[in-house]
Design an enzyme around this catalytic site. Structure first.
Site, PDB file in Angstrom:
ATOM      1  N   ASP A  64       0.886  -1.221  -0.157  1.00 33.85           N
ATOM      2  CA  ASP A  64       0.194  -0.079  -0.061  1.00 33.85           C
ATOM      3  C   ASP A  64       0.672   1.429   0.108  1.00 33.85           C
ATOM      4  O   ASP A  64       0.220   2.427  -0.165  1.00 33.85           O
ATOM      5  CB  ASP A  64      -1.097  -0.075   1.345  1.00 33.85           C
ATOM      6  N   HIS A  65       2.189   1.073   0.275  1.00 34.21           N
ATOM      7  CA  HIS A  65       2.926   2.292   0.301  1.00 34.21           C
ATOM      8  C   HIS A  65       3.763   2.565  -0.979  1.00 34.21           C
ATOM      9  O   HIS A  65       3.667   3.689  -1.652  1.00 34.21           O
ATOM     10  CB  HIS A  65       4.169   2.156   1.363  1.00 34.21           C
ATOM     11  N   ASP A 119       4.113  -0.602  11.269  1.00 36.62           N
ATOM     12  CA  ASP A 119       3.727   0.629  10.689  1.00 36.62           C
ATOM     13  C   ASP A 119       3.134   1.347  12.192  1.00 36.62           C
ATOM     14  O   ASP A 119       2.312   0.622  12.934  1.00 36.62           O
ATOM     15  CB  ASP A 119       2.460   0.689   9.675  1.00 36.62           C
ATOM     16  N   ARG A 379      -0.559  13.277   9.654  1.00 34.48           N
ATOM     17  CA  ARG A 379       0.739  13.624   9.966  1.00 34.48           C
ATOM     18  C   ARG A 379       1.010  14.875   8.911  1.00 34.48           C
ATOM     19  O   ARG A 379       0.529  14.558   7.695  1.00 34.48           O
ATOM     20  CB  ARG A 379       2.065  12.736   9.751  1.00 34.48           C
ATOM     21  N   SER A 535       6.715   7.811  12.414  1.00 37.21           N
ATOM     22  CA  SER A 535       6.576   6.454  11.910  1.00 37.21           C
ATOM     23  C   SER A 535       7.387   5.113  12.631  1.00 37.21           C
ATOM     24  O   SER A 535       8.354   5.692  13.335  1.00 37.21           O
ATOM     25  CB  SER A 535       7.058   6.577  10.592  1.00 37.21           C
ATOM     26  N   ARG A 537       9.234   3.140  11.211  1.00 37.49           N
ATOM     27  CA  ARG A 537      10.185   2.539  10.101  1.00 37.49           C
ATOM     28  C   ARG A 537      11.688   2.349  10.803  1.00 37.49           C
ATOM     29  O   ARG A 537      12.110   3.435  11.627  1.00 37.49           O
ATOM     30  CB  ARG A 537      10.276   3.738   8.948  1.00 37.49           C
TER      31      ARG A 537
END
Length: 640
Positions: A64-65, A119, A379, A535, A537
Site C-alpha cells: 500500500d506504500h 507501521d 501527519r 513512524s 520505520r
C-alpha cells in the site's frame, strides 16, 4: 480493583514480566501486519531466523506504500513479498486492494486479540477493541517466529466522551481535540482508553479514526470497548462469529482522566508542521487553499467518502484547487461506485487516486511550492508531503470538502448540514485481492524471488566497550522519523537497500549528514526531547547504523524508535540533566568508557573534553542483553 479493557487483554496474553507500570512485559501476539515500505526488511529478518512457517494466528503482508512503479525496485519488492508470504504462511494483500489498516479492521481484526504491525498506525485496530500496536519490523519478525513482543507496561489513561457530535463535526475533530489537550508527547508511556455515553454514538470507522491518529500522541496504543456497535459492524462484514464483548470494569483505575463533550466540539485543524498545533477551523477561515486530499488510513472509510461526496454533490471545486481522493480499500471503492458517491466526486472535479497511502507519505500528489494543502491525514511534518515548503493542515473530510468548494479554509458548520452516514446492513465483500499462502507441503519447495535492489540486513557486532567519536549531528526537540529517514517517491523504493537509502538519512535537516557520517566512519547524534516520534520505520535506525552511528544521546525518546535503536545495536542514552544538552555542540569529540559494565548500572559518564556529563539508560534487562549481543538478530541467533 478491576481491570481496564487494555489490562484485560494484556493479562490474557502475558508471557513474561509483571503488570507494573514501567516494567518490561512480554506479550503473546495473535496477529501481525506489514506494509511494503517496511515489509521487505521484516521478511528478510524473518528468513534469517530460519523458521519455516509463521506461528501467529494470522499474519498479513500488505502492498500500500510503494505503489508508484517508476522503476523496477518497487515491483521487485512486491514480487519478493508475495513469494516469501506464500512460502511462510502469510496472507498477501495485492497492490490496489487497499491501505493495510483499513483492510485489516474490515477483514481480519478481532476484538480482544493482540496485533503488532510494522507501521506506527497499527493502533487503528483499537477501534474494534484490539490491543493493536506499532512496532519495528524486527519485532514483527520475532512475533511471526513465535517470540513475545516486549514493551514497558503502560499506564492507563481514560478519555470520557459525553454528548453527541453536531452535524458536520467529525471523529477527526475528536482526536484533534485530544491532541490539542495532550500534545504529541502527552501519550508517551500510556494506553488511551475511550469510554462514556458518547462512545455508543460513534461507528467503528469513527472509532478507528480516533485510534489511528492516537499514534500522534506518542501513545503505546488507543482502544475502544467492543460493544453492540462493534457487533453490528462485524456482522455487516460477514464476520459476526469473530465478535465478542469487551469492556473495562467499573472500578478500573486510571492514571489520568479527561472528558470531552462531543455536543460542544467544533471543527478543528492541525496547522503546519505538527499534529498538535491545533486550532479551531473558524480561526483559520479565509486562508487560500491550493490543494485538498481526502483519504489515508485515518479517513478513507466508506462513511468518510460518503460524507465528502455529500458536501461535493451538485457543486464544482474552486478554480484554484486540486482535489485528490484516495479510497481506503477495494471494498470502499466499489461501494462508492455503487452508491453514486464516486460520480458526485468526479462531477465536482476530483481526481480519483489509487486505494493506497499515496500523498500521505509523499508518494505522488505533492502540493505546489509553498502551497497550502488540506489533508484528512494524520501527519503534517515538514517535507512529508513531498514538497519541502508545503503548508499542510490536517482536517476532517467535511472541512476538506467544504474548503475545496470555496477555495479557502472553511468551517463546514457554516454550510448546510449533511446527513450522518448509516452503516450498511451488509458491506460489499470481495476478498479476491487477498492471496492465501501455499499449503505446507508446497511451501517447502517454493522459491523466494529476489531482485537486485534487495540487499542483506546490515552487519552488526557485539557492543564496543569504549566508544570515542565526534558528534556528527545535533538536532532539537520533536525530531521525527521523517526527519531521520524521509519517505516519498525518491526514497521509498530503496527500503530493501539500506546502503542506498542511507544516502538520504537526515536529508531534510542536513543534506551533508550522510556523507559526513560515512567519511567519519563512526559518530554520535545528539537530540532534544521526544527524539524519533512518528513512524515505526526501522530504517531510521538501520540507516544510522550503516553510517557508523554508535549512540544517540537525547533528552527523551519516542517508544518505538528507542526500541528500534536497541534492536539495531545502537545505544539510546538520555541526559540525566536535560540542561546538559546545551553543553555539547556538533563536532565535539565524545568518549564513553566501560560501556558494557555501565549497562548493568543504567548509568554512564560521557566525557566531552574536560566536561563530564552524566547519562542514564532506560533499558530493560532483555534490552541490555540485546545491545551486548550487537542487536536483536544477533541476540536471537544466540538462541534467546
Amino acid at each position: 480493583m478491576g481491570y481496564t479493557i487494555a489490562e484485560k487483554i494484556i493479562r490474557a496474553h502475558l508471557v513474561s514480566g509483571e503488570m507494573k507500570t514501567g516494567e518490561e512485559i512480554g506479550l503473546r501476539i495473535d496477529q501481525t501486519l506489514t506494509q511494503d515500505a517496511t515489509g521487505t526488511m521484516a521478511y528478510l529478518e524473518f528468513e534469517a531466523m530460519g523458521i519455516p512457517q509463521v506461528k501467529t494466528e494470522r499474519s498479513v503482508a500488505y502492498i500500500d506504500h510503494n505503489t508508484l512503479q517508476s522503476g523496477f525496485e518497487n515491483a521487485d519488492d512486491h514480487r519478493y513479498i508475495q513469494s516469501v508470504a506464500a512460502k511462510h504462511g502469510i496472507y498477501f494483500s495485492r497492490p490496489g486492494n487497499g491501505i493495510c489498516h483499513q483492510v485489516h479492521y474490515e477483514r481480519f481484526g478481532i476484538p480482544g486479540k493482540t496485533l503488532i504491525g510494522s507501521d506506527s498506525h497499527t493502533p487503528t485496530g483499537g477501534g474494534l477493541g484490539m490491543l493493536a500496536m506499532g512496532a519495528g519490523g524486527m519485532d514483527v519478525a520475532v512475533a511471526m517466529a513465535g517470540g513475545a513482543y516486549h514493551i514497558p507496561m503502560p499506564r492507563m489513561t481514560f478519555v470520557e466522551l459525553i454528548g453527541q457530535l453536531r452535524p458536520n463535526v467529525s471523529a477527526k475533530d475528536i482526536i484533534l481535540e485530544v491532541l490539542r489537550m495532550l500534545s504529541v508527547k502527552g501519550g508517551v508511556g500510556a494506553i488511551v482508553e475511550y469510554g462514556g455515553e458518547g462512545v455508543a454514538t460513534l461507528s467503528v470507522p469513527e472509532r478507528a479514526t480516533i485510534t489511528n491518529m492516537g499514534a500522534e500522541l506518542g501513545a503505546t496504543t488507543s482502544i475502544f470497548p467492543s460493544d453492540e456497535v462493534t457487533r453490528q459492524f462485524m456482522a455487516a462484514q460477514g464476520r459476526e462469529a469473530d465478535w465478542s464483548p469487551l469492556t473495562g470494569d467499573s472500578d478500573a483505575e486510571y492514571a489520568e482522566r479527561y472528558t470531552i463533550n462531543l455536543s460542544e466540539l467544533e471543527p478543528m485543524a492541525a496547522c503546519p508542521h505538527s499534529p498538535d498545533n491545533v486550532k479551531p477551523v473558524r480561526e483559520l477561515t479565509g486562508i487560500k487553499v491550493d490543494q485538498v486530499a481526502i483519504g489515508s488510513c485515518t479517513n478513507s472509510s466508506f462513511a468518510d467518502m460518503t460524507k465528502a461526496a455529500s458536501v461535493l454533490k451538485g457543486h464544482k471545486i474552486a478554480d484554484g484547487v486540486s482535489l485528490g481522493i484516495s479510497p481506503g480499500s477495494r471494498q470502499v471503492f466499489s461501494m462508492m461506485a455503487e452508491s453514486g458517491a464516486l460520480t458526485a466526486m468526479i462531477d465536482a472535479g476530483a481526481r480519483i487516486l489509487e486505494c493506497a497511502c499515496g500523498p500521505c507519505i509523499g508518494m505522488g500528489f505533492a502540493p505546489n511550492s509553498g502551497g497550502v494543502s488540506l489533508r484528512t491525514f494524520n501527519r503534517n511534518f515538514l517535507g512529508r508531503s513531498g514538497t519541502k515548503d508545503g503548508q499542510v493542515y490536517l482536517v476532517s473530510p467535511e472541512t476538506a470538502a467544504a474548503s475545496a468548494l470555496t477555495g479557502t479554509i472553511t468551517d463546514p458548520t457554516t454550510m448546510p448540514p449533511i446527513e450522518r452516514p448509516q452503516q450498511p446492513d451488509r458491506f460489499r465483500i470481495n476478498d479476491d485481492g487477498i492471496i492465501a499462502p501455499l499449503p505446507t507441503c508446497e511451501a517447502e519447495t517454493a522459491e523466494v524471488l529476489r531482485g537486485p535492489n534487495i540487499k542483506p540486513f546490515p552487519e552488526t557486532g557485539p557492543l564496543d566497550d569504549r566508544i570515542e567519536a565526534a558528534v556528527i549531528l545535533k538536532v532539537g526537540d520533536n525530531i521525527t522519523t521523517d526527519h531521520i529517514m524521509p519517505a516519498g517517491a525518491k526514497v521509498l523504493p530503496y527500503r530493501s537497500n539500506v546502503p542506498k537509502i542511507s544516502e538520504f538519512c537526515f536529508n531534510v535537516v542536513d543534506e551533508t549528514f550522510a556523507s559526513r557520517a560515512k567519511a567519519a566512519g563512526k559518530g554520535f547524534i545528539v537530540g532534544g526531547s521526544n527524539y524519533g516520534q512518528g513512524s515505526s520505520r526501522e530504517h531510521a535506525a538501520l540507516a544510522p547504523l550503516h553510517l557508523g552511528i554508535k549512540a544517540v544521546i537525547a533528552k527523551s525518546f519516542a517508544r518505538i524508535h528507542a526500541a528500534n535503536l536497541v534492536n539495531a545495536g545502537i545505544l539510546p542514552l538520555i541526559f540525566e540533566k536535560p540542561e546538559d544538552y546545551d553543553r555539547i555542540e556538533q563536532g565535539d569529540e565524545l568518549r564513553l568508557d566501560n560501556v558494557r559494565a555501565a549497562l548493568a548500572d543504567d548509568r554512564i559518564v560521557l566525557h566531552a573534553g574536560d566536561k563530564e556529563i552524566p547519562l542514564r539508560m532506560d533499558l530493560a534487562e532483555r534490552q541490555k542483553a540485546v545491545l551486548l549481543a550487537g542487536g536483536l538478530l544477533d541476540y536471537t541467533a544466540l538462541g534467546n
